[in-house]
Design a protein around this motif. Structure first.
Motif, mmCIF file in Angstrom:
data_model
loop_
_atom_site.group_PDB
_atom_site.id
_atom_site.type_symbol
_atom_site.label_atom_id
_atom_site.label_comp_id
_atom_site.label_asym_id
_atom_site.label_seq_id
_atom_site.Cartn_x
_atom_site.Cartn_y
_atom_site.Cartn_z
ATOM 1 N N ARG A 137 45.506 33.411 38.443
ATOM 2 C CA ARG A 137 44.863 32.947 39.682
ATOM 3 C C ARG A 137 45.075 31.441 39.862
ATOM 4 N N TYR A 138 44.982 30.681 38.778
ATOM 5 C CA TYR A 138 45.196 29.221 38.871
ATOM 6 C C TYR A 138 46.609 28.940 39.369
ATOM 7 N N ARG A 139 47.573 29.640 38.811
ATOM 8 C CA ARG A 139 48.976 29.447 39.187
ATOM 9 C C ARG A 139 49.176 29.728 40.680
ATOM 10 N N LYS A 140 48.518 30.790 41.140
ATOM 11 C CA LYS A 140 48.645 31.165 42.558
ATOM 12 C C LYS A 140 48.016 30.101 43.465
ATOM 13 N N ILE A 141 46.803 29.679 43.127
ATOM 14 C CA ILE A 141 46.107 28.701 43.978
ATOM 15 C C ILE A 141 46.884 27.383 44.017
ATOM 16 N N ASN A 163 50.033 26.808 43.168
ATOM 17 C CA ASN A 163 51.468 26.939 43.398
ATOM 18 C C ASN A 163 52.285 26.154 42.381
ATOM 19 N N ARG A 164 51.848 26.212 41.117
ATOM 20 C CA ARG A 164 52.652 25.633 40.051
ATOM 21 C C ARG A 164 52.319 26.290 38.720
ATOM 22 N N HIS A 165 53.353 26.430 37.892
ATOM 23 C CA HIS A 165 53.169 27.034 36.567
ATOM 24 C C HIS A 165 52.860 25.898 35.595
ATOM 25 N N GLU A 166 51.589 25.523 35.545
ATOM 26 C CA GLU A 166 51.166 24.367 34.749
ATOM 27 C C GLU A 166 50.687 24.880 33.390
ATOM 28 N N SER A 167 51.658 25.100 32.494
ATOM 29 C CA SER A 167 51.335 25.785 31.229
ATOM 30 C C SER A 167 50.206 25.118 30.473
ATOM 31 N N GLY A 168 50.186 23.778 30.501
ATOM 32 C CA GLY A 168 49.234 23.057 29.653
ATOM 33 C C GLY A 168 47.808 23.044 30.160
ATOM 34 N N MET A 169 47.476 23.807 31.224
ATOM 35 C CA MET A 169 46.101 23.774 31.715
ATOM 36 C C MET A 169 45.215 24.864 31.107
ATOM 37 N N PHE A 170 45.783 25.709 30.252
ATOM 38 C CA PHE A 170 44.982 26.759 29.593
ATOM 39 C C PHE A 170 45.629 27.027 28.236
ATOM 40 N N THR A 171 44.857 27.286 27.214
ATOM 41 C CA THR A 171 45.473 27.700 25.939
ATOM 42 C C THR A 171 44.961 29.081 25.541
ATOM 43 N N GLY A 172 45.762 29.696 24.641
ATOM 44 C CA GLY A 172 45.483 31.083 24.294
ATOM 45 C C GLY A 172 46.292 32.010 25.187
ATOM 46 N N LYS A 173 47.305 31.435 25.854
ATOM 47 C CA LYS A 173 48.139 32.240 26.770
ATOM 48 C C LYS A 173 49.007 33.221 25.965
ATOM 49 N N GLY A 217 44.871 35.961 30.869
ATOM 50 C CA GLY A 217 45.960 36.300 31.793
ATOM 51 C C GLY A 217 45.495 36.251 33.241
ATOM 52 N N TYR A 218 44.368 36.895 33.530
ATOM 53 C CA TYR A 218 43.880 36.926 34.918
ATOM 54 C C TYR A 218 43.494 35.524 35.399
ATOM 55 N N LEU A 219 42.866 34.749 34.512
ATOM 56 C CA LEU A 219 42.419 33.392 34.898
ATOM 57 C C LEU A 219 43.624 32.498 35.160
ATOM 58 N N PHE A 220 44.590 32.546 34.256
ATOM 59 C CA PHE A 220 45.789 31.703 34.412
ATOM 60 C C PHE A 220 46.562 32.105 35.670
ATOM 61 N N VAL A 258 37.215 43.368 35.770
ATOM 62 C CA VAL A 258 37.405 42.124 35.016
ATOM 63 C C VAL A 258 38.352 41.200 35.783
ATOM 64 N N MET A 259 39.408 41.780 36.353
ATOM 65 C CA MET A 259 40.368 40.946 37.088
ATOM 66 C C MET A 259 39.700 40.314 38.321
ATOM 67 N N ARG A 260 38.951 41.097 39.064
ATOM 68 C CA ARG A 260 38.332 40.534 40.273
ATOM 69 C C ARG A 260 37.310 39.459 39.904
ATOM 70 N N PHE A 261 36.578 39.699 38.828
ATOM 71 C CA PHE A 261 35.633 38.668 38.390
ATOM 72 C C PHE A 261 36.388 37.380 38.016
ATOM 73 N N CYS A 262 37.437 37.520 37.192
ATOM 74 C CA CYS A 262 38.180 36.335 36.727
ATOM 75 C C CYS A 262 38.767 35.561 37.914
ATOM 76 N N GLN A 263 39.255 36.280 38.897
ATOM 77 C CA GLN A 263 39.844 35.605 40.063
ATOM 78 C C GLN A 263 38.783 34.813 40.825
ATOM 79 N N SER A 264 37.597 35.421 40.983
ATOM 80 C CA SER A 264 36.532 34.721 41.696
ATOM 81 C C SER A 264 36.051 33.515 40.890
ATOM 82 N N PHE A 265 35.972 33.684 39.568
ATOM 83 C CA PHE A 265 35.554 32.582 38.677
ATOM 84 C C PHE A 265 36.519 31.401 38.844
#
Ligand SMILES: NC(=O)C1=CN([C@@H]2O[C@H](COP(=O)(O)OP(=O)(O)OC[C@H]3O[C@@H](n4cnc5c(N)ncnc54)[C@H](O)[C@@H]3O)[C@@H](O)[C@H]2O)C=CC1
Ligand SMILES: O=C(O)CCC(=O)C(=O)O
Length: 454
Positions: free
Chosen positions: A189-193, A195-205, A184-187, A150-157
């Protein structure tokens, strides 16, 4: 009331649009169904507002602003390369940034994502939270997959999706198959790519890293709050009533919880393998343990719960009830099931899922004067609480559970009242389908009109 009973001049407006939608979107029956429902409900508005027609609002509404379809390659636990398909349909941003969940399920295709995205435009308008409509997902099914897969899929997605997202652009959340683990996995990966903790780009965190209290419970709770308002308007209450609930995922679990808290008895839960009947009332701790923690089937619940029984064949809608809450998936309650519910004395139906009742089922409820709450109004509490999460992220505040639940309840009361009043204003008092479609359509159409042809 439907446009079929309206003037030939209105049919001349709507029929060519329906024909164009059918021609442009072949093999997408769910999308056609969703478009039909809205266009067939808004005749009274079009009658009053020829300027909407002249500005091409309908033609623009049924065409997504942007659709992204992408390859999602990932490696399974046997070291084999798998290729899934990813989707994001950014439908309409007249009222605010694109907002809507992601669904991971083998049945996901472009037509499913489009029907969900189209519904989301109107649902989000009803919340009055300044959010546009979108939806996305993949035909990847997390069931039976390891956490690593699931994690590898989410990261690729996210390796593709990230470029289309942002707190002012498009903010996804969960839906079927996308819960706390996937978010968690989706958020991450976004944070890593980025390089910012942009809380408002995903909900349900997760609440510890920018999530909001009550988002987990919000769709189920909100559906029951809407139901409560609808019953109250006709002098009734949830206390003492039985409820048949389908599904056993996020929406179903928290609809059951709120029904029980308000003195009702939820007696069923289901998944794609069958349903359980538990006349004493569902033991929610046990159901959460089975479904959320151990990720097992509802039959495992029945095995552990004295007095409950599992039914593999037939339908949960065969069980006599006062209230029916379809909380699983689209078109799960058809005309025959509706006829059974009506015959057995159902009083009210509220859609926790998106479009769970077929057009024939809705017609059967209307003809029998059963109170019927369409999903775009009844299940709006989830996305409304997502908007509350975005507010908290933007202002770096944290609201308590009690405060957040109060806000959710107030929003659902407002969605109910807005919907009811619009049904009255358009000559169909108490028809919440007409009410939800007309009230939300006017909000979106006014914004599109004001912003010009774009
Ligand atoms: N999660 C949310 O905040 C919101 C979800 N919804 C809608 O609510 C519905 C349920 O979503 P969630 O509870 O979030 O998903 P989930 O993945 O937590 O649960 C889905 C449930 O539906 C059942 N299910 C799926 N396909 C089925 C089938 N073919 N037959 C019988 N049962 C089936 C699953 O077994 C599971 O119990 C969906 O229609 C979704 O679009 C609507 C508004 C917000
Ligand atoms: O919370 C959200 O942004 C979206 C929830 C959702 O997908 C829905 O309302 O169907």
């Amino acid at each position: 009331m439907s446009i079929t009973s309206s003037s030939p001049s209105l049919r001349r407006v709507v029929d060519p649009i329906l024909e164009t939608v059918a021609a442009r979107n072949p093999g997408e029956p769910e999308y056609m169904q969703a478009v039909h429902e809205v266009l067939e409900s808004i005749a009274p508005v079009l009658d009053e507002r020829p300027d909407y027609v002249e500005a091409g609002i309908l033609e623009r509404l049924v065409e997504p602003e942007r659709q992204v379809v992408f390859r999602v390659p990932w490696v399974d636990d046997d070291n084999r390369v798998q290729v899934s398909r990813g989707f994001r349909v950014q439908f309409n941003s007249a009222l605010g940034p694109y907002k809507g969940g992601l669904r991971f399920h083998s049945s996901v295709n472009l037509g499913i994502v489009k029907f969900l995205g189209f519904e989301q435009i109107f649902k989000n308008a009803l919340t009055a939270q300044g959010i546009g409509g979108a939806k996305g997902g993949s035909d990847f099914d997390p069931h039976g997959r390891s956490d690593g897969e699931v994690m590898r899929f989410c990261q690729s997605f996210m390796d593709e999706l990230y470029r289309h997202l942002g707190e002012h652009t498009d903010i996804p959340a969960g839906d079927i198959g996308v819960g706390a683990r996937e978010i968690g996995y989706l958020f991450g990966r976004y944070r890593k790519i980025m390089n910012r903790h942009e809380s408002g780009m995903f909900t349900g965190k997760g609440v510890a890293w920018g999530g909001a209290e009550v988002r987990t419970e919000a769709t189920g709770y909100g559906t029951v709050f809407f139901l409560e308002q609808m019953l109250e308007r006709s002098g009734r209450a949830i206390e003492g009533l039985n409820a048949v609930v389908s599904g056993s995922g996020n929406v179903a679990l928290y609809a059951i919880e709120k029904i029980q808290q308000l003195g009702g008895t939820a007696i069923t839960a289901s998944d794609s393998s069958g349903y359980v009947v538990d006349e004493k009332g569902i033991d929610l701790d046990l159901l959460k343990q089975v479904k959320e923690v151990e990720r097992l089937r509802v039959s495992d619940y029945a095995e552990r719960r004295p007095g409950a029984h599992f039914v593999r064949a037939g339908s949960v809608w065969d069980v006599p009830t006062d209230i029916a809450l379809p909380c699983a998936t689209q078109n799960e309650l058809d005309g025959a099931a509706a006829a059974t519910l009506v015959r057995q004395g159902v009083t009210a139906v509220a859609e926790g899922a998106n479009m769970p009742c077929t057009p024939e089922a809705i017609e059967a409820f209307r003809e029998s004067s059963v109170l019927f709450a369409p999903g775009k109004a009844a299940n709006a509490g989830g996305v409304a609480t997502s908007a509350l999460e975005m507010s908290q992220n933007a202002s770096r505040q944290r609201w308590s559970f009690a405060d957040s639940e109060d806000r959710l309840r107030a929003i659902m009361t407002s969605v109910h009242d807005m919907t009811y009043e619009s049904s009255e204003r358009h000559g169909a008092r108490g028809d919440y389908v007409i009410g939800a479609n007309t009230a939300s359509f006017v909000k979106v159409a006014d914004a599109m009109l004001a912003q010009g042809v774009i």
